[in-house]
Design a protein around this motif. Structure first.
Motif, PDB file in Angstrom:
ATOM      1  N   GLY A   9       0.660  -1.340   0.085  1.00  0.00           N
ATOM      2  CA  GLY A   9       0.036  -0.030  -0.004  1.00  0.00           C
ATOM      3  C   GLY A   9       0.809   1.325   0.016  1.00  0.00           C
ATOM      4  N   VAL A  37      -4.131  -5.711   1.521  1.00  0.00           N
ATOM      5  CA  VAL A  37      -3.198  -4.525   1.313  1.00  0.00           C
ATOM      6  C   VAL A  37      -2.430  -4.355   2.473  1.00  0.00           C
ATOM      7  CG1 VAL A  37      -3.492  -2.140   0.664  1.00  0.00           C
ATOM      8  CG2 VAL A  37      -5.012  -3.919  -0.293  1.00  0.00           C
ATOM      9  N   VAL A  39      -0.746  -2.118   5.064  1.00  0.00           N
ATOM     10  CA  VAL A  39      -0.788  -0.681   5.400  1.00  0.00           C
ATOM     11  C   VAL A  39      -0.028  -0.563   6.913  1.00  0.00           C
ATOM     12  CG1 VAL A  39      -3.136  -0.641   4.744  1.00  0.00           C
ATOM     13  CG2 VAL A  39      -2.868  -1.237   7.015  1.00  0.00           C
ATOM     14  N   GLY A  44      -3.387   4.031   5.743  1.00  0.00           N
ATOM     15  CA  GLY A  44      -4.416   3.151   5.381  1.00  0.00           C
ATOM     16  C   GLY A  44      -4.657   2.932   3.788  1.00  0.00           C
ATOM     17  N   VAL A  45      -5.646   2.187   3.433  1.00  0.00           N
ATOM     18  CA  VAL A  45      -5.919   2.086   2.070  1.00  0.00           C
ATOM     19  C   VAL A  45      -6.464   3.082   1.665  1.00  0.00           C
ATOM     20  CG1 VAL A  45      -7.289   0.509   0.469  1.00  0.00           C
ATOM     21  CG2 VAL A  45      -6.610  -0.375   2.623  1.00  0.00           C
ATOM     22  N   SER A  50     -10.017   1.840  -2.819  1.00  0.00           N
ATOM     23  CA  SER A  50     -11.291   1.098  -2.386  1.00  0.00           C
ATOM     24  C   SER A  50     -12.263   1.563  -2.690  1.00  0.00           C
ATOM     25  CB  SER A  50     -11.375   1.379  -0.716  1.00  0.00           C
ATOM     26  OG  SER A  50     -11.390   2.984  -0.664  1.00  0.00           O
ATOM     27  N   ILE A  57     -11.856  -5.887   0.687  1.00  0.00           N
ATOM     28  CA  ILE A  57     -10.472  -5.661   0.807  1.00  0.00           C
ATOM     29  C   ILE A  57     -10.010  -5.673   2.109  1.00  0.00           C
ATOM     30  CG2 ILE A  57      -8.770  -3.480   0.980  1.00  0.00           C
ATOM     31  CD1 ILE A  57     -10.630  -2.340  -1.268  1.00  0.00           C
ATOM     32  N   THR A  58      -8.879  -6.264   2.431  1.00  0.00           N
ATOM     33  CA  THR A  58      -8.513  -6.570   3.924  1.00  0.00           C
ATOM     34  C   THR A  58      -7.140  -5.873   4.212  1.00  0.00           C
ATOM     35  OG1 THR A  58      -9.430  -8.672   3.979  1.00  0.00           O
ATOM     36  CG2 THR A  58      -7.792  -8.203   5.732  1.00  0.00           C
ATOM     37  N   PRO A  59      -7.383  -4.737   5.012  1.00  0.00           N
ATOM     38  CA  PRO A  59      -5.952  -4.304   5.391  1.00  0.00           C
ATOM     39  C   PRO A  59      -5.143  -4.966   6.342  1.00  0.00           C
ATOM     40  CG  PRO A  59      -7.789  -3.065   6.461  1.00  0.00           C
ATOM     41  CD  PRO A  59      -8.465  -3.998   5.532  1.00  0.00           C
ATOM     42  N   SER A  93       0.118 -10.527  10.998  1.00  0.00           N
ATOM     43  CA  SER A  93      -0.307 -10.241   9.670  1.00  0.00           C
ATOM     44  C   SER A  93       0.316 -11.536   8.817  1.00  0.00           C
ATOM     45  CB  SER A  93       0.386  -9.088   9.016  1.00  0.00           C
ATOM     46  OG  SER A  93      -0.141  -7.978   9.774  1.00  0.00           O
ATOM     47  N   GLU A 114       4.548  -6.975  -2.161  1.00  0.00           N
ATOM     48  CA  GLU A 114       4.059  -6.779  -0.600  1.00  0.00           C
ATOM     49  C   GLU A 114       5.206  -7.826   0.225  1.00  0.00           C
ATOM     50  OE1 GLU A 114       3.563  -6.254   2.949  1.00  0.00           O
ATOM     51  OE2 GLU A 114       2.389  -5.075   1.622  1.00  0.00           O
TER      52      GLU A 114
END
Length: 381
Positions: A9, A37, A39, A44-45, A50, A57-59, A93, A114
């Motif tokens: 992100g 994503v 973060v 944030g996203v 978004s 979407i999962t941050p 995570s 990522e």
């Protein structure tokens, strides 16, 4: 085909590439089932992602880069220290990435640079195949352009890049132009992923220069260049402007950051002044606008992008806001560069779908020592 995205992100480049690939997959009848994503507490996203990404979407927490607040230069040491301090949430995570993959069971995972993706596959070895997409993977290609010296930054960049792609079936290296693949490095060279909002634009020949300046240092350089060349019309987008338009004088206007408006201005400008981020330089090349590429201080990747972009003919590399250099380059800009770039970009639809199909074909999994074997080779190349 059911596809799960993992997206860094930081900035807008990888998120924009994810949106572009999602458009390709939808057109081809495939299903993007979600995006994980990376973060931070401060980042944030972004809304542009978004609002346009149609799947869930999962941050997830992922350590970000640390920049100097004064000049926006990258701080590798502080970035490393921050990452070490964040090990507990980072480990959580990683577990969440593993659980999501094993629960949702996509056919393939696509990782947009990522680190959570590479380390999840190194430590937990999910059964679902993964491919990685980023311009940074061109660093493993024999034609990779890099500045002389900067040994520390080069090694830090290579280590970070390796950490994103452990366990990947293939590394899809986004490139300004067509290059030979390097199977020994798992590298396949592919065109840039550009958003549809850009490709729908019809460029025209304008009479102004367009600047995208987020660094405080670049903003002061822009004003200095304006005072030296008061007859040259310039429009600058930067984060310090709150109103849509802020007129300074007859030839200089500032604008608030707005991705859609920036692209519209780019389609009408004479040339672009920007940092050497891969995405923005590619957008300028697609629209046939020469770019003055100014890497952020200590940002090894952008320094490489500037050199490679100059090699490909899409613009000129500069260490500072050198308006004279750009003004001299504009008359010599080769318009066929944009034509070749567009032709290369057009091949992307088939190349990306072919890569996804290769990924889901039965293959032997990397050996258990894959993680450590790759680590030993990081500093050798």
């Amino acid at each position: 085909m059911r596809v799960l995205f993992l997206v860094q992100g930081e900035g807008r480049g990888h998120l924009t590439q994810a949106l572009s690939l999602a458009q390709i997959l939808k057109t081809a009848g495939h299903d993007v089932i979600g995006a994980l994503v990376g973060v931070t507490a401060e980042r944030g996203v972004p809304a542009f992602f978004s609002e346009k990404f149609t799947a869930p979407i999962t941050p997830l927490f992922s350590p970000g880069l640390v920049y100097n607040a004064g000049n926006n230069s990258l701080e590798p040491f502080k970035t490393t220290v921050q990452a070490i301090r964040s090990m507990r949430p980072f480990w959580q995570s990683l577990q969440q990435v593993r659980d999501t993959i094993e629960t949702q069971r996509p056919d393939v995972v696509v990782n947009f640079y990522e680190m959570l993706g590479g380390l999840t596959y190194a430590l937990f070895r999910p059964s679902v195949p993964m491919i990685c997409i980023a311009h940074q993977y061109f660093a493993f290609h024999s034609n990779f352009q890099r500045p002389k010296g900067q040994w520390f930054y080069r090694q830090a960049f290579k280590i970070n890049t390796r950490l994103t792609c452990f366990g990947a079936q293939e590394l899809l290296a986004l490139s300004f132009d067509k290059q030979a693949d390097e199977p020994s490095q798992r590298v396949r060279v592919v065109p840039p992923l550009l958003r549809q909002e850009l490709t729908d634009l019809k460029p025209t020949d304008g009479d102004f220069l367009l600047a995208y300046v987020t660094q405080p240092g670049l903003r002061s350089e822009l004003m200095k260049a304006h005072l030296q060349h008061p007859t040259v019309r310039m429009d600058g987008f930067h984060s310090g402007v709150t109103a849509p338009d802020q007129v300074i004088d007859d030839t200089l206007t500032y604008h608030a950051i707005d991705g859609k408006r920036f692209l519209e201005f780019m389609a009408r400008c004479k040339a672009v002044i920007t940092t050497a981020g891969f995405e923005s330089v590619c957008e300028a090349a697609y629209l046939g606008k020469p770019a003055l590429m100014i890497p952020q201080p200590n940002h090894f990747e952008q320094a490489c992008n500037a050199i490679d972009g100059q090699r490909a003919g899409v613009g000129v590399a500069a260490s500072h806001f050198d308006l004279e250099q750009l003004l001299k380059a504009i008359p010599n800009y080769d318009s066929t560069v944009s034509e070749r770039f567009r032709a290369w970009h057009a091949q992307g639809y088939f190349l990306f779908l072919a890569a996804l199909n290769r990924a889901i074909m039965p293959k032997s999994k990397p050996s258990g020592g894959f993680f450590w074997t790759r680590m030993r080779h990081i500093l050798r190349s």
